[in-house]
Design a protein around this motif. Structure first.
Motif, PDB file in Angstrom:
ATOM      1  N   ARG A 105      -2.785   3.167   3.922  1.00  0.00           N
ATOM      2  CA  ARG A 105      -1.576   2.581   4.501  1.00  0.00           C
ATOM      3  C   ARG A 105      -1.752   2.204   5.970  1.00  0.00           C
ATOM      4  O   ARG A 105      -1.017   1.382   6.502  1.00  0.00           O
ATOM      5  N   ARG A 106      -2.744   2.804   6.596  1.00  0.00           N
ATOM      6  CA  ARG A 106      -3.039   2.441   7.990  1.00  0.00           C
ATOM      7  C   ARG A 106      -3.510   0.995   8.096  1.00  0.00           C
ATOM      8  O   ARG A 106      -3.514   0.423   9.175  1.00  0.00           O
ATOM      9  N   CYS A 107      -3.992   0.457   6.988  1.00  0.00           N
ATOM     10  CA  CYS A 107      -4.587  -0.881   7.014  1.00  0.00           C
ATOM     11  C   CYS A 107      -3.616  -2.001   6.658  1.00  0.00           C
ATOM     12  O   CYS A 107      -4.024  -3.155   6.535  1.00  0.00           O
ATOM     13  N   VAL A 108      -2.360  -1.662   6.451  1.00  0.00           N
ATOM     14  CA  VAL A 108      -1.379  -2.724   6.186  1.00  0.00           C
ATOM     15  C   VAL A 108      -0.206  -2.576   7.147  1.00  0.00           C
ATOM     16  O   VAL A 108       0.014  -1.509   7.724  1.00  0.00           O
ATOM     17  N   GLU A 109       0.516  -3.670   7.287  1.00  0.00           N
ATOM     18  CA  GLU A 109       1.685  -3.626   8.160  1.00  0.00           C
ATOM     19  C   GLU A 109       2.777  -2.775   7.532  1.00  0.00           C
ATOM     20  O   GLU A 109       2.923  -2.760   6.322  1.00  0.00           O
ATOM     21  N   GLU A 110       3.543  -2.146   8.355  1.00  0.00           N
ATOM     22  CA  GLU A 110       4.697  -1.403   7.845  1.00  0.00           C
ATOM     23  C   GLU A 110       5.785  -2.386   7.431  1.00  0.00           C
ATOM     24  O   GLU A 110       5.903  -3.449   8.032  1.00  0.00           O
ATOM     25  N   PRO A 111       6.590  -2.100   6.435  1.00  0.00           N
ATOM     26  CA  PRO A 111       6.521  -0.896   5.609  1.00  0.00           C
ATOM     27  C   PRO A 111       5.415  -0.988   4.558  1.00  0.00           C
ATOM     28  O   PRO A 111       5.355  -1.966   3.815  1.00  0.00           O
ATOM     29  N   ALA A 112       4.581   0.032   4.506  1.00  0.00           N
ATOM     30  CA  ALA A 112       3.401   0.010   3.647  1.00  0.00           C
ATOM     31  C   ALA A 112       3.750  -0.119   2.168  1.00  0.00           C
ATOM     32  O   ALA A 112       3.008  -0.719   1.404  1.00  0.00           O
ATOM     33  N   TYR A 113       4.903   0.448   1.792  1.00  0.00           N
ATOM     34  CA  TYR A 113       5.212   0.410   0.356  1.00  0.00           C
ATOM     35  C   TYR A 113       5.432  -1.000  -0.162  1.00  0.00           C
ATOM     36  O   TYR A 113       5.416  -1.235  -1.362  1.00  0.00           O
ATOM     37  N   VAL A 148      -7.885  -3.316  -5.533  1.00  0.00           N
ATOM     38  CA  VAL A 148      -8.038  -4.739  -5.230  1.00  0.00           C
ATOM     39  C   VAL A 148      -7.529  -4.939  -3.801  1.00  0.00           C
ATOM     40  O   VAL A 148      -6.392  -4.577  -3.481  1.00  0.00           O
ATOM     41  N   PHE A 149      -8.377  -5.471  -2.951  1.00  0.00           N
ATOM     42  CA  PHE A 149      -8.023  -5.630  -1.538  1.00  0.00           C
ATOM     43  C   PHE A 149      -7.879  -7.105  -1.183  1.00  0.00           C
ATOM     44  O   PHE A 149      -8.669  -7.937  -1.641  1.00  0.00           O
ATOM     45  N   SER A 150      -6.918  -7.394  -0.334  1.00  0.00           N
ATOM     46  CA  SER A 150      -6.881  -8.739   0.250  1.00  0.00           C
ATOM     47  C   SER A 150      -7.977  -8.793   1.315  1.00  0.00           C
ATOM     48  O   SER A 150      -8.498  -7.759   1.730  1.00  0.00           O
ATOM     49  N   ARG A 151      -8.289  -9.981   1.743  1.00  0.00           N
ATOM     50  CA  ARG A 151      -9.350 -10.153   2.752  1.00  0.00           C
ATOM     51  C   ARG A 151      -9.060  -9.324   4.009  1.00  0.00           C
ATOM     52  O   ARG A 151      -9.909  -8.587   4.493  1.00  0.00           O
ATOM     53  N   ASP A 152      -7.829  -9.433   4.501  1.00  0.00           N
ATOM     54  CA  ASP A 152      -7.482  -8.729   5.742  1.00  0.00           C
ATOM     55  C   ASP A 152      -7.497  -7.220   5.565  1.00  0.00           C
ATOM     56  O   ASP A 152      -7.995  -6.492   6.422  1.00  0.00           O
ATOM     57  N   ALA A 153      -6.950  -6.774   4.433  1.00  0.00           N
ATOM     58  CA  ALA A 153      -6.923  -5.325   4.197  1.00  0.00           C
ATOM     59  C   ALA A 153      -8.347  -4.794   4.091  1.00  0.00           C
ATOM     60  O   ALA A 153      -8.662  -3.729   4.622  1.00  0.00           O
ATOM     61  N   TRP A 154      -9.212  -5.552   3.414  1.00  0.00           N
ATOM     62  CA  TRP A 154     -10.593  -5.086   3.257  1.00  0.00           C
ATOM     63  C   TRP A 154     -11.301  -4.985   4.603  1.00  0.00           C
ATOM     64  O   TRP A 154     -12.066  -4.062   4.864  1.00  0.00           O
ATOM     65  N   ARG A 155     -11.050  -5.940   5.485  1.00  0.00           N
ATOM     66  CA  ARG A 155     -11.684  -5.892   6.806  1.00  0.00           C
ATOM     67  C   ARG A 155     -11.354  -4.572   7.503  1.00  0.00           C
ATOM     68  O   ARG A 155     -12.198  -3.951   8.135  1.00  0.00           O
TER      69      ARG A 155
END
Ligand code: NAG
Ligand code: NAG
Length: 367
Positions: free
Chosen positions: A288-296, A260-267
């Motif tokens: 994990r490259r597609c989200v801000e750190e910390p990715a966890y 399940v992706f958020s809009r921004d992550a999916w972009r």
């Protein structure tokens, strides 16, 4: 005599006519010039060549004139808006619709035709043989969700005969492709920009213990950009996103059966999906490259809403139809995985190399 007496009268008459003609001509010319002058004075019509523009200006009229003018003379060839999307610079910004949705519109009546504007999108990659499972899945999603079925076996009309809901969902039929292939082609970020969350699910998931609305609540509450329901029924009702468990949780993502992706992550993820690597292997490690750190903190498993993987190989029915032999799909998956990793590595190296080049060229100019 008669002729003589008549002739001066005639000549006088023709003289009079001549004068009239001249006066008319003079008047016309004066009028024309006055009109031209008037329009020049009004300032917004650029009259380059007289007769042509006179006609145009009369037809078009002028914004500043007292006459209620319908349109201002506009030279549409002069429009150029650099901030518009690439390729659309010739359009005035106000008319640009660069994002879309998958709402089904009616063809009649007023434009207020949407009772619901769902903010969540669910897609299933399906074959007809799994229809009963998909039926159970679809019933878990309320009308707060837009539902899209990607059919990989070319059988779509049968669904309509069997399931009431089938008439209200979107069917996309392309034979023998994978979830990631469909997603790359049909879920372009601008097309699905309307949706806050996008579910990209396989067909073989058991959803007895899954509540979609609750899932959304959890994802929002914890700010998850990329998530998946828990797969292990032993861990019901525990929320398990901790730094320590990161590797375990990410490992669960290997198959990415129900992301399940958020809009921004999916972009971001959409851009990372390769056109030729259709199985999407290796993608999980790169998410994990597609989200801000910390990715966890942004990627996680929602264990309170868990699903069961029914272990039916995806696209399994296709393989049977091809004579019971697996067409080397496993090999292809591993090959794609390796290629994907290599591409990511190379792209990364190129990026850092270009940075170095930039830095060193700066330092040479400094010396
Ligand atoms: C749909 O969403 C609305 C608004 O978020 C919510 O109030 C409603 O309960 C949802 N519908 C269902 C069936 O959960
Ligand atoms: C090098 O130059 C570019 C632009 O010319 C600049 O953006 C960058 O910050 C510079 N780097 C360093 C290390 O000075």
């Amino acid at each position: 005599m008669g002729i003589l007496s008549r002739s001066p009268t005639y000549s006088r008459r023709s003289e009079d006519n001549g004068m009239k003609l001249l006066a008319t001509a003079l008047f016309s010319v004066t009028l024309a010039f006055s009109l031209v002058y008037l329009f020049h004075l009004c300032g917004s019509l650029r009259l380059a060549s007289l007769p042509q523009n006179l006609l145009r200006s009369i037809a078009i009229s002028n914004r500043h004139s007292d006459i209620a003018a319908p349109v201002h003379a506009i030279d549409i060839s002069k429009i150029w808006v650099p901030s518009n999307p690439k390729g659309a610079e010739r359009l005035p910004a106000g008319i640009i619709a660069s994002e879309s949705d998958l709402y089904l519109r009616r063809l009649w009546g007023t434009l207020k035709d949407l009772k619901k504007k769902p903010r969540y999108l669910v897609t299933f990659t399906v074959g007809y043989k799994q229809r009963h499972n998909i039926d159970a899945c679809v019933k878990k999603f309320s009308d707060n969700f837009t539902i899209v079925l990607f059919h990989y076996d070319g059988r779509t009309s049968e669904w309509d005969d069997e399931f009431e809901w089938s008439n209200n969902v979107i069917h996309i039929s392309v034979q023998k492709q994978t979830k990631w292939w469909y997603a790359k082609r049909f879920l372009y970020p601008d097309i699905v920009a309307r949706y806050d969350y996008i579910f990209m699910w396989d067909e073989d998931l058991g959803v007895d213990h899954f509540d979609a609305e609750e899932y959304i609540n959890m994802v929002k509450k914890h700010g998850l950009e990329i998530s998946q329901p828990g797969l292990d029924p032993e861990k019901v009702c525990t929320w398990q996103i901790t730094k320590k468990r990161e590797h375990v949780e990410v490992h669960k993502f290997v198959e990415i059966m129900a992301p399940v992706f958020s809009r921004d992550a999916w972009r971001c993820v959409w851009h990372m999906i390769q056109n030729d690597l259709v199985h999407g292997w290796g993608l999980d490690f790169a998410l994990r490259r597609c989200v801000e750190e910390p990715a966890y903190e942004k990627i996680g498993i929602v264990d309170t809403q868990w699903i069961v993987h029914q272990l039916i190989p995806s696209l399994g029915s296709q393989e049977k139809e091809e004579g019971g032999k697996s067409p080397g799909q496993g090999d292809r998956c591993y090959m794609e995985w390796a290629m994907f990793e290599r591409r990511v590595d190379e792209a990364e190296k190129e990026y850092f190399k270009s940075l170095q080049v930039q830095t060193s060229s700066n330092s040479t100019t400094l010396h």
